[in-house]
Scaffold this active site. Structure first.
Site, PDB file in Angstrom:
ATOM      1  N   ARG A  89     -50.456  -2.458   1.778  1.00  0.00           N
ATOM      2  CA  ARG A  89     -50.236  -1.288   0.915  1.00  0.00           C
ATOM      3  C   ARG A  89     -48.749  -1.162   0.595  1.00  0.00           C
ATOM      4  O   ARG A  89     -47.954  -0.768   1.449  1.00  0.00           O
ATOM      5  CB  ARG A  89     -50.739  -0.021   1.611  1.00  0.00           C
ATOM      6  CG  ARG A  89     -50.396   1.248   0.836  1.00  0.00           C
ATOM      7  CD  ARG A  89     -50.958   2.470   1.521  1.00  0.00           C
ATOM      8  NE  ARG A  89     -50.403   3.689   0.944  1.00  0.00           N
ATOM      9  CZ  ARG A  89     -51.069   4.827   0.837  1.00  0.00           C
ATOM     10  NH1 ARG A  89     -52.313   4.901   1.267  1.00  0.00           N
ATOM     11  NH2 ARG A  89     -50.508   5.894   0.313  1.00  0.00           N
ATOM     12  N   ASP A  93     -51.134  12.290   8.088  1.00  0.00           N
ATOM     13  CA  ASP A  93     -50.253  11.377   7.371  1.00  0.00           C
ATOM     14  C   ASP A  93     -49.515  12.146   6.292  1.00  0.00           C
ATOM     15  O   ASP A  93     -49.582  13.372   6.225  1.00  0.00           O
ATOM     16  CB  ASP A  93     -51.040  10.185   6.811  1.00  0.00           C
ATOM     17  CG  ASP A  93     -52.102  10.597   5.801  1.00  0.00           C
ATOM     18  OD1 ASP A  93     -52.126  11.773   5.387  1.00  0.00           O
ATOM     19  OD2 ASP A  93     -52.909   9.735   5.410  1.00  0.00           O
TER      20      ASP A  93
END
Length: 423
Positions: free
Chosen positions: A38, A324
């Site tokens: 990512r 997150d």
């Protein structure tokens, strides 16, 4: 850079880690998961690399370094079923997908691997992107393996998109789940869009984490995961993801039980019923109430997440959930929204309106609670005071900052002075 070293070792199959505290060595099993890398979103700079005097684009640095250092391994094994695979976040428009496609094509051509060797899954985690899913898949048609519901960032994007609309205030973040009409509609439209194009529609993240010291609470958390995954597989998702590897057996159990030996549901769950979904379905205001505990939780989680981020942790276990940047962003923009419009906390019978004085008191009290929870020593050594300044300023700002991490990034940039010799 350490991340890039780890990725290179992972591709080579040699990655190991020695946890000296537990005297435990980790290494890869014979059968391993596929590696999806990512890169950062398009909005994030890389301040340590300048091009023409300007910070480089973070995602291109991430992609470039990984691809450059590993393409020979992929080429030698013809991918071997291991990529290169990428996981593309934060897009709002198909033109961003078009740029990625050009990057992929140029990289493939430059190193002499077959066109379409690079594959990517796109996170649909912004409100504008849900109206661009067909176009995103079209732009990445030679490289796409599907779309993924990024549900936490999607909620953040909903608030950010409607920041100027006081009639679109969200309830407590814990009440904004996938059963809310706008979230359910987004998920179903994603499934239909992907399956019409023959690619995978991936579900959202299970944020729970195993609770080792409390079997009853652990079972309750796993039951929440099972219910969420059952909803996803029955809706037509082809797979899902979890915040912690300990949840994988529960996720696999539900998907395997309901899909049998089928690798996906592309042919069997077309979701033609989702064709009738309208703009109103995708934008419907979520139902629920706002409470003082919601304001406190937002503040407590937001400050602790930023403190962890400043010391190098991108995901943090807090109160039995993996937090997150997306969940921290929800906390931030929700506080900002409630402050800006002076909302009434109507869910706990207090009838208090959110203002700067109330918010300031909540921040002070939650900082005391954080110190008590983490301990004075960790609190003193951590970045909690810096985090509090960043988070509080962004919640109280007259205009909403686009991203929490853009401001916080300036706190972790390391400037390496260059000595210039006198001529």
């Amino acid at each position: 850079m350490r991340g890039q070293v780890n990725l290179k070792d992972a591709v080579a199959g040699t990655i190991t880690f020695h946890d000296k505290g537990r005297n435990k060595v980790y290494k890869l099993n014979d059968e391993i998961a596929k590696l999806f890398v990512r890169p950062r979103g398009w909005h994030l700079p890389e301040a340590h690399i300048l091009i023409d005097g300007e910070p480089a684009t973070g995602c291109l640095v991430d992609f470039g370094l990984y691809f450059y250092h590993n393409h020979s391994t992929f080429r030698r094994t013809q991918g071997g079923g291991f990529g290169p695979f990428f996981y593309l976040p934060k897009m709002e428009h198909s033109r961003e997908a078009k740029i990625w496609n050009k990057v992929f094509e140029k990289a493939e051509k430059m190193v002499g691997i077959e066109r379409g060797s690079i594959r990517a899954t796109v996170l649909i985690e912004t409100l504008p992107a849900v109206f661009q899913m067909d176009e995103i898949l079209y732009e990445l048609r030679d490289h796409s393996v599907g779309l993924n519901c990024g549900r936490w960032d999607y909620i953040f994007s909903y608030v950010k998109t409607f920041q100027a609309h006081p009639d679109r205030l969200l309830p407590d973040r814990v009440q904004v789940g996938m059963t809310q009409h706008f979230m359910k509609s987004y998920s179903e439209l994603l499934i239909r869009t992907c399956h019409r194009r023959g690619v995978h529609a991936m579900g959202g993240m299970a944020a729970q984490i195993p609770i080792k010291d409390d079997p009853v609470a652990n079972e309750a958390a796993l039951e929440l995961v099972r219910k969420d995954k059952l909803r996803e597989v029955k809706a037509g998702h082809d797979g899902t993801w979890a915040a912690h590897p300990g949840l994988i057996p529960s996720c696999m159990e539900i998907f395997t039980k309901n899909m049998g030996n089928a690798p996906n549901q592309i042919a069997t769950m077309k979701r033609d019923d989702a064709a009738k979904l309208t703009e109103e379905d995708l934008l419907q205001i979520p139902r629920g109430v706002r409470t003082m505990e919601g304001l406190r939780l937002n503040t407590r989680v937001g400050i602790q997440y930023v403190a962890a981020w400043l010391t190098g942790s991108g995901s943090v276990p807090l109160y039995n959930l993996m937090e997150d940047a997306a969940t921290a962003e929800i906390s931030r923009v929700q506080n900002w929204q409630w402050l800006k419009y002076g909302v009434e906390l109507d869910g706990d019978g207090l009838g208090v309106k959110v203002g700067k004085e109330l918010f300031g008191r909540v921040v002070e009290e939650e900082m005391v609670r954080i110190e008590n929870e983490v301990g004075k020593d960790k609190f003193k050594k951590g970045k909690y005071k810096d985090a509090c300044k960043i988070f509080t300023r962004q919640c109280s700002s007259p205009t909403l900052d686009d991203f929490l991490t853009l401001d916080a990034y300036n706190y972790i940039v390391i400037v390496h002075p260059v000595e210039v010799s006198k001529l």
